[in-house]
Design a protein around this motif. Structure first.
Motif, mmCIF file in Angstrom:
data_model
loop_
_atom_site.group_PDB
_atom_site.id
_atom_site.type_symbol
_atom_site.label_atom_id
_atom_site.label_comp_id
_atom_site.label_asym_id
_atom_site.label_seq_id
_atom_site.Cartn_x
_atom_site.Cartn_y
_atom_site.Cartn_z
ATOM 1 N N PRO A 126 38.864 42.089 39.738
ATOM 2 C CA PRO A 126 39.972 43.245 39.930
ATOM 3 C C PRO A 126 41.032 42.646 38.997
ATOM 4 N N VAL A 127 41.799 43.733 38.266
ATOM 5 C CA VAL A 127 42.834 43.503 37.610
ATOM 6 C C VAL A 127 43.951 42.823 38.470
ATOM 7 N N GLU A 128 44.301 43.362 39.460
ATOM 8 C CA GLU A 128 45.496 43.091 40.222
ATOM 9 C C GLU A 128 45.384 41.489 40.460
ATOM 10 N N GLN A 129 44.023 41.168 40.781
ATOM 11 C CA GLN A 129 43.842 39.646 41.085
ATOM 12 C C GLN A 129 44.243 38.878 39.820
ATOM 13 N N GLY A 130 43.790 39.163 38.665
ATOM 14 C CA GLY A 130 44.017 38.348 37.425
ATOM 15 C C GLY A 130 45.613 38.499 37.250
ATOM 16 N N ARG A 131 46.189 39.683 37.508
ATOM 17 C CA ARG A 131 47.744 39.804 37.105
ATOM 18 C C ARG A 131 48.435 38.926 38.336
ATOM 19 N N ALA A 132 47.977 38.975 39.595
ATOM 20 C CA ALA A 132 48.758 37.875 40.619
ATOM 21 C C ALA A 132 48.733 36.719 39.998
ATOM 22 N N GLN A 133 47.606 36.049 39.725
ATOM 23 C CA GLN A 133 47.301 34.846 39.446
ATOM 24 C C GLN A 133 48.174 34.447 38.141
ATOM 25 N N PHE A 134 48.247 35.247 37.311
ATOM 26 C CA PHE A 134 48.801 34.908 36.116
ATOM 27 C C PHE A 134 50.472 34.933 36.275
ATOM 28 N N GLU A 135 50.900 35.739 37.401
ATOM 29 C CA GLU A 135 52.322 35.803 37.635
ATOM 30 C C GLU A 135 52.724 34.373 38.123
ATOM 31 N N ALA A 137 39.366 34.557 34.257
ATOM 32 C CA ALA A 137 39.150 34.626 32.785
ATOM 33 C C ALA A 137 37.605 34.335 32.398
ATOM 34 N N GLU A 138 36.986 33.339 32.935
ATOM 35 C CA GLU A 138 35.768 33.117 32.515
ATOM 36 C C GLU A 138 34.751 34.178 33.204
ATOM 37 N N PRO A 139 35.006 34.873 34.249
ATOM 38 C CA PRO A 139 34.195 35.872 34.850
ATOM 39 C C PRO A 139 34.254 37.104 33.863
ATOM 40 N N VAL A 140 35.487 37.432 33.251
ATOM 41 C CA VAL A 140 35.464 38.440 32.303
ATOM 42 C C VAL A 140 34.804 38.237 31.359
ATOM 43 N N ILE A 141 34.822 36.945 30.619
ATOM 44 C CA ILE A 141 33.927 36.685 29.527
ATOM 45 C C ILE A 141 32.589 36.901 29.946
ATOM 46 N N ALA A 142 32.085 36.335 30.977
ATOM 47 C CA ALA A 142 30.607 36.550 31.405
ATOM 48 C C ALA A 142 29.951 37.905 31.685
ATOM 49 N N GLY A 143 31.165 38.825 31.673
ATOM 50 C CA GLY A 143 30.676 40.435 31.971
ATOM 51 C C GLY A 143 30.886 40.771 33.102
ATOM 52 N N VAL A 144 31.528 39.952 34.177
ATOM 53 C CA VAL A 144 31.999 40.422 35.614
ATOM 54 C C VAL A 144 33.197 40.748 35.411
ATOM 55 N N SER A 145 33.549 41.774 36.163
ATOM 56 C CA SER A 145 34.827 42.366 36.080
ATOM 57 C C SER A 145 35.700 42.322 37.432
#
Length: 529
Positions: free
Chosen positions: A160-169, A150-158
């Motif tokens: 992988p979406v799969e990483q975020g989805r896996a961690q939130f699962e 989440a923090e990298p997304v807010i900082a402008g770094v993107s």
């Protein structure tokens, strides 16, 4: 008085005769004290059990409302906060870091922290380790997702979406564990509440059974210790009252009932002794009655002798004195004539006295001659019998309305002759006598008054004039034997009445004799009809 003095020591002995067995019994006060103590203990037990059950139910209800409910609500809000964080970060990633998606994320972070603190505070008690472990997993997972994604997304770094989805699962998995643990806690709290309610119900049943048992035991004890001994004592007392005075009265039970039985037994003995004394007195009275009967027979024999044997020589003396008076009157000196006159007068007075005494003695022998008597007719007959004396005195008779009574006609006529004759005899000089006979109904009696306008009777002589041979005036002024009013009193009392002098008010002259006779019961029946 002698009998009373002899009985007093016996009464005192009976009154103080207490057996040692009675003192060994429990008194009612002690029994009731034990009963009250037992009742107090039962009440304390009942109150304690009830209070304990209510306390348990209150505690279970409070834990369900203050722990289970808020924890479940906090878990639901935590889930919403996490979803808001994920939704905000995903929107920011897709929009290239648009601030409008960052705000929901920040709100979700604050809400997550608040609800996490609530759940941790409510799950701090022993036995809730599963909730705390699941909550730690959620915290660790969301922290890793926030730092690495989440923090990298807010900082402008993107990343992988799969990483975020896996961690939130992983976070969702821990969140499910937390929700399951809270559900288990909620079920436990509800089960505790149900158990407390069931325990309270069983306590109520136990209280009812305990109270019922106590009442049954109390009733049985009261019946055995008090009611049955009292009933048995009452039965023995009734048997004594029914006539079996020889039966000894015995009592069982508490000290007071045993002592009461002893008092009743003492009273029975006292009554039995009095009964024995009464029988002895009755025997003496029977002997005295027989003596009186013999004495009455002797008196009747004397009356017969007086009426026949004594009057015959008196008649001879009177007759020969009168012959002497007629033949030799005026031939002897004055003193001889006076002696002859004294002899004739004495013989005549003796005859009148004997006749009056015989009349006095015959009153009250029997009531066989009682019948319904019209007093008005009797009063007229008495007036006719006194007609000569009335003409001599120049008097009058006034006879009012008189009733009918039950009695001896001859005696009632003699009664009125005596009373009305006294009204004529004791008149004032120069005043024609007036004799008035009246009657009035007073209760169950007829009160008849014979009033005159003569010389009257002083109140201090009201009792003396009814005593036999009592005279208030000399024979030289008012002749008579002194038996008339005594005979009147005896006739009235023989008829069940009373007689007396009626004091006259003011200066009204004369005397009024008032006597009461029982009214005929048939008169009341006729009046009622």
């Amino acid at each position: 008085m002698t009998v009373s003095l002899e009985r007093e020591p016996r009464r005192r002995a009976l009154r103080h005769n207490r057996s040692g067995a009675a003192e060994e019994r429990w008194p009612l006060s002690r029994m009731f004290g034990v009963g009250v103590t037992a009742a107090a203990l039962v009440a304390l037990i009942v109150i304690g059990l009830g209070a304990f059950g209510l306390w348990q139910l209150t505690e279970a209800r409070a834990r369900l409302l203050e722990v289970g409910g808020p924890s479940t609500l906090a878990a639901e809000r935590l889930t919403v906060a996490l979803v808001n964080q994920e939704t905000g970060i995903r929107g920011a990633q897709l929009s290239g870091g648009s601030p409008e998606f960052i705000l929901p994320y920040r709100a979700g972070v604050e809400a997550r922290q608040t609800q996490t603190e609530i759940i941790r505070r409510l799950s701090g008690e022993p036995g809730q380790e599963a909730i705390r472990d699941a909550l730690d997993g959620v915290e660790a997972g969301i922290t890793r997702w926030r730092v690495e994604y989440a923090e990298p997304v807010i900082a402008g770094v993107s990343p992988p979406v799969e990483q975020g989805r896996a961690q939130f699962e992983e976070v969702r998995t821990d969140l499910h564990r937390l929700t399951d643990a809270l559900a288990v806690q909620q079920q436990g709290l509800r089960a505790g509440l149900n158990d407390s309610a069931s325990f309270l119900i069983w306590i109520g049943i136990a209280i009812v059974v305990l109270l019922a048992s106590f009442l049954v035991i109390t009733g049985i004890g009261l019946r055995r210790t008090v009611l049955r001994p009292v009933a048995e004592l009452a039965g023995e007392v009734r048997e004594v009252v029914s006539g079996n005075v020889q039966r000894e009265v015995r009592a069982d039970g508490p000290r007071e009932i045993v002592q009461l039985g002893e008092d009743v037994e003492a009273m029975r003995r006292h009554i039995l002794n009095d009964l024995i004394d009464a029988k002895s007195v009755n025997r003496r009275l029977d002997e005295q009655a027989r003596d009186l009967e013999r004495s009455n027979r002797d008196l009747e024999q004397f009356a017969y002798v007086a009426s026949h044997d004594l009057q015959e020589p008196l008649r001879k003396v009177s007759s020969f004195c009168q012959l002497l008076q007629r033949r030799y009157g005026g031939q002897l000196d004055e003193r001889a004539d006076q002696y002859i006159e004294f002899a004739v007068d004495g013989a005549q007075r003796m005859q009148r006295l004997i006749n009056d005494l015989l009349s006095f003695s015959r009153v009250g022998r029997t009531t066989e001659a009682f019948e319904r008597v019209d007093l008005a007719t009797v009063a007229k007959s008495a007036a006719a019998q006194l007609d000569g004396l009335r003409e001599q005195a120049g008097g009058t008779f006034e006879i009012g309305e008189l009733p009918e009574v039950r009695g001896d006609r001859a005696l009632l006529q003699q009664l009125l002759v005596n009373l009305m004759g006294n009204g004529l005899k004791f008149h004032r000089d120069g005043v024609p006598p007036v004799v008035r006979v009246d009657a009035e109904r007073v209760g169950d009696n007829w009160e008849i008054s014979v009033a005159d306008n003569g010389i009257g009777i002083e109140p201090e002589y009201a009792e003396k004039v009814f005593v036999i041979f009592q005279r208030l005036h000399g024979r030289d002024r008012y002749p008579g034997t002194g038996i008339g009013l005594a005979l009147a009193k005896k006739i009235v009392e023989f008829h069940g009445g009373r007689i007396g002098l009626d004091s006259r008010s003011g200066s009204e002259p004369g005397a009024r004799i008032r006597f009461a006779l029982p009214a005929d019961p048939t008169d009341s029946e006729e009046e009622t009809a």
